[in-house]
Design a protein around this motif. Structure first.
Motif, PDB file in Angstrom:
ATOM      1  N   GLU A  94      45.175  34.557  43.017  1.00 18.95           N
ATOM      2  CA  GLU A  94      45.530  35.869  43.553  1.00 18.95           C
ATOM      3  C   GLU A  94      44.341  36.448  44.308  1.00 18.95           C
ATOM      4  O   GLU A  94      43.228  36.502  43.770  1.00 18.95           O
ATOM      5  CB  GLU A  94      45.942  36.826  42.438  1.00 18.95           C
ATOM      6  N   LEU A  95      44.580  36.865  45.551  1.00 16.23           N
ATOM      7  CA  LEU A  95      43.542  37.554  46.312  1.00 16.23           C
ATOM      8  C   LEU A  95      43.410  38.973  45.793  1.00 16.23           C
ATOM      9  O   LEU A  95      44.408  39.665  45.585  1.00 16.23           O
ATOM     10  CB  LEU A  95      43.892  37.608  47.800  1.00 16.23           C
ATOM     11  N   LYS A  96      42.175  39.397  45.591  1.00 13.11           N
ATOM     12  CA  LYS A  96      41.878  40.732  45.093  1.00 13.11           C
ATOM     13  C   LYS A  96      40.689  41.294  45.863  1.00 13.11           C
ATOM     14  O   LYS A  96      39.879  40.544  46.408  1.00 13.11           O
ATOM     15  CB  LYS A  96      41.522  40.704  43.593  1.00 13.11           C
ATOM     16  N   TYR A 144      47.047  38.829  56.928  1.00 12.52           N
ATOM     17  CA  TYR A 144      47.535  37.843  55.956  1.00 12.52           C
ATOM     18  C   TYR A 144      48.571  36.914  56.603  1.00 12.52           C
ATOM     19  O   TYR A 144      48.543  35.699  56.380  1.00 12.52           O
ATOM     20  CB  TYR A 144      48.116  38.539  54.727  1.00 12.52           C
ATOM     21  N   LEU A 198      49.299  37.744  46.646  1.00 14.38           N
ATOM     22  CA  LEU A 198      48.589  39.018  46.730  1.00 14.38           C
ATOM     23  C   LEU A 198      49.568  40.167  46.694  1.00 14.38           C
ATOM     24  O   LEU A 198      50.748  40.004  46.992  1.00 14.38           O
ATOM     25  CB  LEU A 198      47.723  39.082  47.995  1.00 14.38           C
ATOM     26  N   THR A 250      49.678  44.163  48.176  1.00 19.18           N
ATOM     27  CA  THR A 250      49.021  45.059  49.122  1.00 19.18           C
ATOM     28  C   THR A 250      49.883  46.300  49.318  1.00 19.18           C
ATOM     29  O   THR A 250      51.055  46.320  48.933  1.00 19.18           O
ATOM     30  CB  THR A 250      48.737  44.340  50.463  1.00 19.18           C
TER      31      THR A 250
END
Length: 150
Positions: free
Chosen positions: A73-75, A123, A110, A112
Motif C-alpha cells: 500500500e502506498l502511503k 497514479y 492506495l 486517496t
C-alpha cells in the motif's frame, strides 16, 4: 537539478516537516473519518519502506510502501508545493513500485482523496486504476481507491 530517491527516516527534520505539511493539508481538505495517514512513528514499523526524494541536498518529497503481506500500500505521498512539477512524485512512485516488486508483492493499492485530481492523474500515469475499498477502509464519499498489478 539532480533528483535522488533514497531510504529516509520519518524523524529526520526535513521528512517530518513534509509529513506534518501533508497531515495538515489532509486535515484541512477532508473530514477526520476520511483522513487515513500514518503517524510519523507508524512509518518506522518494520513492514514500512519510507523513501525521500532529494533535489541536491534538499528533501522535497516523501512516500512509503506498507507491506501488507498479500499486497503493498502506498502511503504518505507528498511533494513540497514549491517543488511540484520537477518529477519528484514520478521518481518516488517508480522506486516504490520497484520496492514492491523486490518484496514479491503482486499488487500495490492506495487510498486517496476524491478532490486530489492531480494525484489521480499521477497514479493513472503509473498504471493505477480505480477500484473499491480494500483492507479496513470503509466506503466513504471523500475516499477513492486505486491499484496497480505488478
Amino acid at each position: 537539478m539532480t533528483l535522488t530517491v533514497q531510504i529516509g527516516d520519518p524523524h529526520d527534520p526535513a521528512a517530518t516537516r513534509l509529513l506534518e505539511a501533508s497531515h495538515a493539508l489532509m486535515t484541512e481538505l477532508f473530514p477526520a473519518e476520511s483522513c487515513h495517514y500514518l503517524e510519523i512513528d507508524d512509518l518506522c514499523a518494520p513492514n514500512i519502506t519510507f523513501l525521500v526524494v532529494r533535489d541536491g541536498n534538499q528533501t522535497i518529497g516523501c512516500g512509503a510502501l506498507a507491506n501488507k503481506g498479500t499486497y503493498g500500500e502506498l502511503k504518505s505521498m507528498f511533494t513540497e508545493p514549491a517543488a511540484r512539477g520537477k518529477g519528484a512524485a514520478d521518481a518516488l512512485i517508480g522506486e516504490l513500485i520497484k520496492t514492491a516488486g523486490a518484496q514479491n508483492l503482486p499488487v500495490i493499492r492506495l487510498e486517496t482523496g476524491d478532490t486530489l485530481t492531480a494525484a489521480h492523474k499521477l497514479y493513472q500515469k503509473h498504471g493505477f486504476t480505480f477500484r473499491g475499498p480494500f483492507g479496513d477502509y470503509p466506503e466513504h464519499p471523500a475516499s477513492l481507491f486505486m491499484e496497480r498489478s505488478l
